[in-house]
Design an enzyme around this catalytic site. Structure first.
Site, mmCIF file in Angstrom:
data_model
loop_
_atom_site.group_PDB
_atom_site.id
_atom_site.type_symbol
_atom_site.label_atom_id
_atom_site.label_comp_id
_atom_site.label_asym_id
_atom_site.label_seq_id
_atom_site.Cartn_x
_atom_site.Cartn_y
_atom_site.Cartn_z
ATOM 1 N N TYR A 42 -9.496 10.209 0.718
ATOM 2 C CA TYR A 42 -8.479 9.586 0.276
ATOM 3 C C TYR A 42 -6.991 9.783 0.751
ATOM 4 O O TYR A 42 -6.089 9.199 1.014
ATOM 5 C CB TYR A 42 -8.314 9.735 -1.670
ATOM 6 C CG TYR A 42 -7.237 8.983 -2.261
ATOM 7 C CD1 TYR A 42 -7.281 7.439 -2.230
ATOM 8 C CD2 TYR A 42 -6.403 9.537 -2.885
ATOM 9 C CE1 TYR A 42 -6.377 6.852 -2.829
ATOM 10 C CE2 TYR A 42 -5.495 8.985 -3.611
ATOM 11 C CZ TYR A 42 -5.544 7.624 -3.726
ATOM 12 O OH TYR A 42 -4.334 6.920 -4.355
ATOM 13 N N ASP A 55 -10.711 -10.755 1.736
ATOM 14 C CA ASP A 55 -11.215 -9.581 2.074
ATOM 15 C C ASP A 55 -10.266 -9.218 3.358
ATOM 16 O O ASP A 55 -10.449 -9.466 4.368
ATOM 17 C CB ASP A 55 -12.689 -9.587 2.401
ATOM 18 C CG ASP A 55 -13.166 -8.219 3.142
ATOM 19 O OD1 ASP A 55 -12.398 -7.285 3.354
ATOM 20 O OD2 ASP A 55 -14.427 -8.122 3.535
ATOM 21 N N LEU A 113 -6.678 -7.736 -8.816
ATOM 22 C CA LEU A 113 -7.494 -7.513 -10.061
ATOM 23 C C LEU A 113 -7.545 -6.019 -10.383
ATOM 24 O O LEU A 113 -7.980 -5.616 -11.309
ATOM 25 C CB LEU A 113 -8.725 -8.215 -9.919
ATOM 26 C CG LEU A 113 -8.867 -9.757 -9.821
ATOM 27 C CD1 LEU A 113 -10.125 -10.113 -9.502
ATOM 28 C CD2 LEU A 113 -7.952 -10.285 -10.854
ATOM 29 N N GLY A 114 -6.922 -5.368 -9.560
ATOM 30 C CA GLY A 114 -7.076 -3.792 -9.788
ATOM 31 C C GLY A 114 -5.886 -3.188 -10.808
ATOM 32 O O GLY A 114 -5.343 -4.099 -11.232
ATOM 33 N N LYS A 168 -4.177 7.993 3.139
ATOM 34 C CA LYS A 168 -2.986 7.725 2.708
ATOM 35 C C LYS A 168 -1.811 8.424 3.488
ATOM 36 O O LYS A 168 -0.972 7.724 3.948
ATOM 37 C CB LYS A 168 -2.593 8.482 1.101
ATOM 38 C CG LYS A 168 -3.463 7.914 0.022
ATOM 39 C CD LYS A 168 -2.998 6.187 -0.034
ATOM 40 C CE LYS A 168 -3.794 5.548 -1.122
ATOM 41 N NZ LYS A 168 -3.273 3.967 -0.898
ATOM 42 N N ARG A 227 -12.838 -10.023 -5.601
ATOM 43 C CA ARG A 227 -13.596 -10.632 -6.868
ATOM 44 C C ARG A 227 -12.944 -11.904 -7.344
ATOM 45 O O ARG A 227 -11.714 -12.009 -6.881
ATOM 46 C CB ARG A 227 -13.564 -9.598 -8.058
ATOM 47 C CG ARG A 227 -14.430 -8.162 -7.814
ATOM 48 C CD ARG A 227 -14.269 -7.411 -8.942
ATOM 49 N NE ARG A 227 -12.791 -6.679 -9.097
ATOM 50 C CZ ARG A 227 -12.245 -6.216 -10.143
ATOM 51 N NH1 ARG A 227 -12.797 -6.600 -11.250
ATOM 52 N NH2 ARG A 227 -11.323 -5.628 -9.996
#
Ligand code: AKB
Length: 323
Positions: A142, A53, A10-11, A146, A36
């Site tokens: 972040y 999840d 859903l991103g 990565k 979600r």
């Protein structure tokens, strides 16, 4: 053909990737998943959808076993600005999720796509034409996740034969689904504000140059990399790719060509500015061009025209714009 599982469906990337994968391989072959529930009426709800999840081994394992998954596009992650606010959550999700996905992939023989980012580089990395193989000492959580993710994917390939591949995405720009919590999000917000108010207040300095890409190119790159002939791949995790690089001032100028009178001013957010300043100005993506024939299709003027053409009717339909 085995099925495909997309995490974080859903991103920003997932929502468009699921649509393209279903068009290419068939609706029932692509299982969208997220933490979600897919809102009714959204395109992702038009095929299989699972609550997964990805930090929980059993949930990833069950989805892969039940749907006989052969490829996992693992997109669930926190982006740079929000990861800096919540570094512990970022580590848990970005690394914990990837670890579970790779473990399940190892067990069931799945291929894995894992997105890296320009955020995997740091202030000591060469800023101009950043090479494919270079110094990576990111200063953000972040970025740490990565680079670690790139290394972990390469490890699983060498040690266990998991066919893991990845791209270092630049800022991704789309008019369909907004990003959440990235440093490059200004380049999406600006289009909404330009149409709605003919002005935008930018949180990055006017001369902050970053690599960017229009979402249709990013989705095509993802699918092309996963379909690339493995015997040609000298690199795997992760390929530099880019389509354009610009500053907020240059983007405003391109928008002004289409919306005369558009104005931009600046109120710099020190956190996001520091993140952007630690990233390269422009990547060298020749390895991707050579090893799997990567070519972007959209430059700045073409992208700007395309977004404005599609976004205006979308905002009118949502009642956010006076017709
Ligand atoms: C972000 O800004 O965090 C992302 C990225 C460049 O990885 N868009």
């Amino acid at each position: 053909m085995k099925r495909i599982l997309v995490t974080g469906a859903l991103g920003q990337i997932g929502s468009e990737l699921v649509i393209q994968l279903r068009e290419r391989y068939g609706v029932d072959r692509v299982v969208a998943s997220d933490v979600r529930i897919a809102p009714a009426g959204e395109a992702v709800s038009e095929g299989p959808f699972e609550y997964v999840d990805c930090t929980l081994h059993e949930q990833v394992n069950d989805a892969v076993r039940r749907y006989e998954v052969g490829t996992i596009y693992h997109l669930a992650a926190l982006l740079s600005a929000v990861a800096e606010e919540k570094p512990h959550v970022a580590w848990q999700l970005n690394m914990g999720g990837l670890y579970q996905v790779l473990e399940v992939a190892r067990r069931y023989g799945c291929s894995v796509f894992h997105p890296s980012s320009i955020g995997s580089f740091g202030p000591e990395t060469p800023k101009e034409l950043t090479p494919q193989d270079t110094l990576q000492r990111p200063t953000t959580m972040y970025g740490v996740t990565k680079v670690s993710g790139e290394l972990l994917c390469d490890y699983y390939f060498r040690r266990f034969g998991v066919d893991a591949r990845g791209l270092r995405f630049p800022g991704l720009i789309s008019y369909l689904v907004p990003p959440g919590g990235g440093t490059t999000d200004y380049a999406v917000e600006i289009f909404y504000e330009a149409i709605k108010h003919r002005r935008y207040q930018c949180y990055l300095r006017s001369d902050t140059c970053l690599d960017m890409m229009y979402m249709p190119d990013a989705i095509r790159a993802t699918i092309e990399l996963m379909e690339a002939d493995p015997s040609r791949l000298e690199h795997r995790n992760a390929f530099n790719i880019t389509a354009m690089n610009f500053t907020p001032e240059q983007l405003a100028k391109a928008i002004r060509q289409e919306i005369p009178g558009f104005e931009i001013d600046y109120r710099v957010d020190p956190v996001r500015q520091a993140i952007a300043d630690s990233w390269p100005d422009c990547l060298d993506d020749s390895a991707a061009r050579y090893e799997w024939d990567w070519r972007p299709e959209f430059d700045l003027p073409a992208m700007t025209r395309d977004i404005l053409t599609h976004l205006r009717p979308k905002l009118e339909l949502q009642g956010e714009l006076q017709v």
